[in-house]
Write a protein that holds these residues in place. Structure first.
Motif, PDB file in Angstrom:
ATOM      1  N   ILE A  38       0.675  -1.170   0.110  1.00 27.61           N
ATOM      2  CA  ILE A  38      -0.024   0.043   0.029  1.00 27.61           C
ATOM      3  C   ILE A  38       0.824   1.225   0.028  1.00 27.61           C
ATOM      4  O   ILE A  38       0.610   1.939  -0.855  1.00 27.61           O
ATOM      5  CB  ILE A  38      -1.022  -0.093   1.151  1.00 27.61           C
ATOM      6  CG1 ILE A  38      -1.907  -1.211   0.963  1.00 27.61           C
ATOM      7  CG2 ILE A  38      -1.680   1.146   1.220  1.00 27.61           C
ATOM      8  CD1 ILE A  38      -2.698  -1.373   2.396  1.00 27.61           C
ATOM      9  N   ALA A  39       1.918   1.189   0.920  1.00 26.08           N
ATOM     10  CA  ALA A  39       2.666   2.425   0.974  1.00 26.08           C
ATOM     11  C   ALA A  39       3.381   2.711  -0.334  1.00 26.08           C
ATOM     12  O   ALA A  39       3.746   3.742  -0.586  1.00 26.08           O
ATOM     13  CB  ALA A  39       3.697   2.288   2.251  1.00 26.08           C
ATOM     14  N   ALA A  40       3.981   1.650  -1.064  1.00 19.11           N
ATOM     15  CA  ALA A  40       4.736   1.699  -2.055  1.00 19.11           C
ATOM     16  C   ALA A  40       4.087   2.341  -3.220  1.00 19.11           C
ATOM     17  O   ALA A  40       4.598   2.914  -4.316  1.00 19.11           O
ATOM     18  CB  ALA A  40       5.559   0.471  -2.390  1.00 19.11           C
ATOM     19  N   VAL A  63      11.555   6.358   4.618  1.00 19.46           N
ATOM     20  CA  VAL A  63      12.784   5.398   5.710  1.00 19.46           C
ATOM     21  C   VAL A  63      12.327   3.833   5.840  1.00 19.46           C
ATOM     22  O   VAL A  63      12.900   2.954   5.745  1.00 19.46           O
ATOM     23  CB  VAL A  63      13.010   6.143   6.897  1.00 19.46           C
ATOM     24  CG1 VAL A  63      13.904   5.265   7.798  1.00 19.46           C
ATOM     25  CG2 VAL A  63      13.673   7.579   6.477  1.00 19.46           C
ATOM     26  N   TRP A  64      10.819   3.785   6.235  1.00 17.34           N
ATOM     27  CA  TRP A  64      10.457   2.633   6.594  1.00 17.34           C
ATOM     28  C   TRP A  64      10.523   1.538   5.298  1.00 17.34           C
ATOM     29  O   TRP A  64      10.680   0.462   5.387  1.00 17.34           O
ATOM     30  CB  TRP A  64       8.959   2.654   7.180  1.00 17.34           C
ATOM     31  CG  TRP A  64       8.273   1.291   7.605  1.00 17.34           C
ATOM     32  CD1 TRP A  64       8.544   0.391   8.592  1.00 17.34           C
ATOM     33  CD2 TRP A  64       7.210   0.787   6.698  1.00 17.34           C
ATOM     34  NE1 TRP A  64       7.769  -0.680   8.702  1.00 17.34           N
ATOM     35  CE2 TRP A  64       7.025  -0.534   7.557  1.00 17.34           C
ATOM     36  CE3 TRP A  64       6.650   0.992   5.428  1.00 17.34           C
ATOM     37  CZ2 TRP A  64       6.134  -1.532   6.754  1.00 17.34           C
ATOM     38  CZ3 TRP A  64       5.760  -0.066   4.870  1.00 17.34           C
ATOM     39  CH2 TRP A  64       5.452  -1.132   5.573  1.00 17.34           C
ATOM     40  N   LEU A  65       9.994   2.227   4.133  1.00 14.27           N
ATOM     41  CA  LEU A  65       9.823   1.467   2.854  1.00 14.27           C
ATOM     42  C   LEU A  65      11.265   0.902   2.577  1.00 14.27           C
ATOM     43  O   LEU A  65      11.458  -0.205   1.974  1.00 14.27           O
ATOM     44  CB  LEU A  65       9.250   2.428   2.055  1.00 14.27           C
ATOM     45  CG  LEU A  65       7.870   2.135   1.895  1.00 14.27           C
ATOM     46  CD1 LEU A  65       7.321   3.262   0.837  1.00 14.27           C
ATOM     47  CD2 LEU A  65       7.277   0.864   1.600  1.00 14.27           C
ATOM     48  N   GLU A  66      12.097   1.827   2.816  1.00 18.37           N
ATOM     49  CA  GLU A  66      13.793   1.438   2.382  1.00 18.37           C
ATOM     50  C   GLU A  66      14.010   0.464   3.346  1.00 18.37           C
ATOM     51  O   GLU A  66      14.814  -0.430   2.770  1.00 18.37           O
ATOM     52  CB  GLU A  66      14.479   2.593   2.665  1.00 18.37           C
ATOM     53  CG  GLU A  66      14.376   3.743   1.588  1.00 18.37           C
ATOM     54  CD  GLU A  66      15.334   5.156   1.676  1.00 18.37           C
ATOM     55  OE1 GLU A  66      16.129   4.897   2.844  1.00 18.37           O
ATOM     56  OE2 GLU A  66      15.135   5.975   1.328  1.00 18.37           O
ATOM     57  N   GLY A  67      13.514   0.211   4.470  1.00 21.27           N
ATOM     58  CA  GLY A  67      13.857  -1.139   5.302  1.00 21.27           C
ATOM     59  C   GLY A  67      13.530  -2.032   4.796  1.00 21.27           C
ATOM     60  O   GLY A  67      13.828  -3.122   5.175  1.00 21.27           O
ATOM     61  N   GLY A  69      12.861  -2.564   1.593  1.00 22.15           N
ATOM     62  CA  GLY A  69      13.551  -2.922   0.291  1.00 22.15           C
ATOM     63  C   GLY A  69      12.766  -2.312  -0.916  1.00 22.15           C
ATOM     64  O   GLY A  69      12.711  -2.637  -2.093  1.00 22.15           O
ATOM     65  N   LEU A  70      11.841  -1.400  -0.363  1.00 23.27           N
ATOM     66  CA  LEU A  70      11.053  -0.556  -1.473  1.00 23.27           C
ATOM     67  C   LEU A  70      11.262   0.688  -1.315  1.00 23.27           C
ATOM     68  O   LEU A  70      12.004   1.377  -0.449  1.00 23.27           O
ATOM     69  CB  LEU A  70       9.477  -1.079  -0.966  1.00 23.27           C
ATOM     70  CG  LEU A  70       9.225  -2.654  -1.199  1.00 23.27           C
ATOM     71  CD1 LEU A  70       7.846  -2.785  -0.289  1.00 23.27           C
ATOM     72  CD2 LEU A  70       9.145  -2.900  -2.595  1.00 23.27           C
TER      73      LEU A  70
END
Length: 95
Positions: A38-40, A63-67, A69-70
Motif C-alpha cells: 500500500i505504502a509503495a 525510511v520505513w519502505l527503504e527498510g 527494500g521498497l
C-alpha cells in the motif's frame, strides 16, 4: 506485524484507509499484512496530500519502505515534447 511497529499510529491509520488501501485487500487484516504494498503505491506528493501526513511523516514512510527494500512510487511527469510527439502520432493515424 512487527514491521508496522516502526510507523506511528497516525501513519498506519492513513495508509490503512487512504486512497491506495484497497490494493492491500478488502479487510483490515489483509491491508495490515500488505502495508508495504500500500505504502509503495503512493508517490511523495500523494502521500503528503493525505490528511494527517506532512513532510516529516512522509519521510518516516520513505525510511520505513527503504527498510523493506521498497520505495515510494516515482512521480509521473509528462513533458511537453512527449505530448507534441503523441499529437503527431494521433494526427497521422487519423489521416
Amino acid at each position: 506485524m512487527l514491521a508496522m511497529a516502526k510507523l506511528s499510529r497516525a501513519i498506519l491509520t492513513v495508509l490503512l484507509s487512504g486512497r491506495h488501501a484497497a490494493l492491500g485487500g478488502r479487510f483490515a487484516r489483509e491491508r495490515a499484512a500488505n502495508l508495504a504494498r500500500i505504502a509503495a503505491a503512493y508517490s511523495r506528493a500523494e502521500l503528503e496530500a493525505e490528511k494527517g501526513i506532512g513532510p516529516a511523516r512522509a519521510t518516516a514512510v520513505e525510511v520505513w519502505l527503504e527498510g523493506q527494500g521498497l520505495s515510494l512510487r516515482a512521480e509521473q511527469t509528462c513533458s511537453m515534447s512527449a505530448i507534441a510527439g503523441t499529437e503527431q502520432i494521433v494526427g497521422s493515424a487519423a489521416r
